[in-house]
Each structure stands twice: as C-alpha cells, then as structure tokens.
Design a protein around this motif. Structure first.
Motif, PDB file in Angstrom:
ATOM      1  N   GLY A 186      20.965 -17.033  19.407  1.00  0.00           N
ATOM      2  CA  GLY A 186      21.293 -15.898  18.816  1.00  0.00           C
ATOM      3  C   GLY A 186      20.279 -15.766  17.623  1.00  0.00           C
ATOM      4  O   GLY A 186      19.125 -16.242  17.732  1.00  0.00           O
ATOM      5  N   SER A 187      20.886 -14.933  16.690  1.00  0.00           N
ATOM      6  CA  SER A 187      19.858 -14.430  15.755  1.00  0.00           C
ATOM      7  C   SER A 187      19.460 -15.553  14.697  1.00  0.00           C
ATOM      8  O   SER A 187      18.349 -15.331  14.170  1.00  0.00           O
ATOM      9  CB  SER A 187      20.686 -13.555  14.669  1.00  0.00           C
ATOM     10  N   GLY A 245      22.732 -16.806  26.565  1.00  0.00           N
ATOM     11  CA  GLY A 245      22.477 -16.922  25.228  1.00  0.00           C
ATOM     12  C   GLY A 245      21.213 -17.734  25.088  1.00  0.00           C
ATOM     13  O   GLY A 245      20.075 -17.304  24.446  1.00  0.00           O
ATOM     14  N   ALA A 265      18.240 -15.851  26.455  1.00  0.00           N
ATOM     15  CA  ALA A 265      17.924 -14.541  25.617  1.00  0.00           C
ATOM     16  C   ALA A 265      17.160 -14.825  24.608  1.00  0.00           C
ATOM     17  O   ALA A 265      16.125 -13.953  23.941  1.00  0.00           O
ATOM     18  CB  ALA A 265      19.362 -13.952  25.205  1.00  0.00           C
ATOM     19  N   ILE A 278      14.039 -12.401  23.475  1.00  0.00           N
ATOM     20  CA  ILE A 278      13.848 -11.799  21.947  1.00  0.00           C
ATOM     21  C   ILE A 278      12.716 -12.151  21.285  1.00  0.00           C
ATOM     22  O   ILE A 278      12.017 -10.950  20.656  1.00  0.00           O
ATOM     23  CB  ILE A 278      15.508 -11.981  21.444  1.00  0.00           C
ATOM     24  N   HIS A 334      23.218  -8.412  20.738  1.00  0.00           N
ATOM     25  CA  HIS A 334      22.332  -8.405  21.671  1.00  0.00           C
ATOM     26  C   HIS A 334      22.325  -7.224  22.359  1.00  0.00           C
ATOM     27  O   HIS A 334      21.213  -6.895  22.663  1.00  0.00           O
ATOM     28  CB  HIS A 334      22.800  -9.447  22.843  1.00  0.00           C
TER      29      HIS A 334
END
Length: 271
Positions: free
Chosen positions: A37-38, A139, A142, A146, A183
């Motif tokens: 994630g971020s 996740g 991704a 990203i 997302h």
C-alpha cells in the motif's frame, strides 16, 4: 518541523512492523509479514495507516489448530486466525487493546488497531491494517503496478495525495464504511491522467478530474481499465467486446470524452 514529524511517524511504523512480525512469528513460525500500500508506494499521508499482509505456508489441515505455533497454513485457521492474532496483539504492551477491531464482512477481512505513543522514543501512535494472503488479495501485486505508473505519470502522486486528504477529512476514504479505497482512488486518477496532455499544470488537471468524474462519468454504466488504457461498458464482460461499438464505449452513444480536462474545456492550456 514537518520533516521531523514525518520521520518520527515513519520510524513508528517501521517499529510497529517489526513488533508485529515478532508476534506473528510466535503464532505461525513459518509465516511472513509484508508491508504494502501507500507506505511502500510513497503515496501515504502523515496519518495514513500501515497496511500489512500475512503470508502463510500452503499446508492442508481439516480442523483448525488450537495451540500457538501449530498454525501453519490458511486452511488450518479458516475460522480462527483473526481471533488468534487479536489475542496475541491484546497482550502486547505497545498496542492499544481498546482499538483492536476485526472487520470481517468485507472482501478481504482486516484486523485494525492502533499502537500506543512512546514519549521516551519520541514516537507517535500509528494505525495498522493487517490482512491475510488469499486468492482475492492483490495488495503485493498492486505495489509494482502503482510504482511503475507513478514513474510514468509523475502528476498522479500530487493529485492522489490531495484527493486522499480531502476524502479522509470527510470520512470517505474507507471502503468498508461506504467510501472510496485508496487503491480505487489511485486507479481513477491514473486512468484520467492517461488521457491528458503532459504540459497541463496540477491545478488544471485537478479541476478537470473533478469535472469529469463529477459531471460526465457514470460508474453505473461505465468501468475503467488502467492496464488497457480504456473505459468500457459494464454490461459487457470485457473491454474488447465493448470496443466493438457497444453503448457506453468511448466515442459511442452515451460514451465519455477520453481527453477531458479543465484547460481543454476552456479552450486553452492550464493556467
């Protein structure tokens, strides 16, 4: 001061990740805990959660195990992995036990919690979202997508952070409460920017994005595909079928304008 605060928050997240790994290893010795994630992609706000996924070995057992250290695979803990992990975290002094919450009625069940601030180390409290690896958990996959897109489209980062802050302050950045996940927000922004002129400034792009998704895009009938760089009609199973001239496809009846921006709508370059 801002840099120091952000550095302290990042240190708190790294410490929480290390401590979580220790607890998970005590329950499932052959497990792995990976951030995603971020936090990994560089799209986190100072107060963003730290997302973690627990990867367990693929073993097959009929009944769930009942002793710590014996749980060695997802099939062994189908009913009890969340409770076992929550119990282990409740006993940890660095966790605010009152904050532990299991969100089970979602596509990916999540265990949410907050750490305790540590004044001695100068570390603030941080929020953690912990999930388990599974067929529908993407996740980790991704992360690479990203990172690649943020390199290809540099302006995506600024727009995502602005909109993420806007949504978070209004309680609209959590999918399980009816908001928009981080997302999903990234995909919406990336798809819009794939059709824009690179010379447009961030302000023009932001206004164009809000105008496009607010006044022109209908999520009930139209879907987006960042990988295929297209919009498609949701009544068809794939974009290839929709591209053949189906209603709702770009340029067709009821379609959406692929190159829509605030600057373009004014007939000039961004201000």
């Amino acid at each position: 001061e801002v840099d120091a605060s952000e550095a302290a928050r990042r240190s708190a997240k790294l410490l929480a990740l290390s401590r979580t790994r220790s607890i998970v290893k005590s329950l499932w010795p052959r497990s792995q805990v990976k951030p995603f994630g971020s936090f990994v992609t560089g799209l986190s706000l100072p107060y963003s959660d730290l997302d973690m996924v627990i990867c367990l070995p693929k073993v097959f057992k009929e009944a769930p195990a009942d002793a710590p250290g014996a749980l060695e695979g997802r099939n062994a803990i189908k009913e009890t992995w969340q409770q076992n992990l929550a119990r282990g975290l409740q006993a940890a002094g660095w966790v605010d036990a009152r904050s532990i919450k299991i969100i089970a009625r979602t596509a990916i069940p999540v265990l949410k919690l907050e750490t305790r601030a540590d004044p001695d180390l100068g570390l603030p409290s941080v929020s953690l979202d912990i999930s388990f690896e599974g067929p529908s958990h993407h996740g980790l996959d991704a992360n690479d997508m990203i990172v690649a897109l943020t390199r290809q489209i540099p302006s995506v980062r600024a727009l995502v952070l602005v909109l993420k802050h806007f949504l978070t302050k209004r309680g609209l950045c959590e999918a399980f409460t009816g908001g928009l996940s981080s997302h999903a927000l990234f995909l919406l922004v990336a798809r819009f920017l794939q059709e824009q002129h690179c010379e447009l400034d961030i302000g023009a792009l932001l206004l164009g994005l809000l105008n496009f998704y607010g006044d022109h895009f209908d999520p009930r009938t139209t879907g987006i595909s960042v990988g295929r760089r297209c919009y498609f009609s949701r009544q068809y199973a794939c974009a290839d079928t929709a591209a053949a001239g189906s209603p709702g496809w770009d340029g067709g009846s009821g379609g959406v304008d692929r190159r829509h921006s605030f600057a373009a709508s004014r007939g000039g370059a961004g201000a």
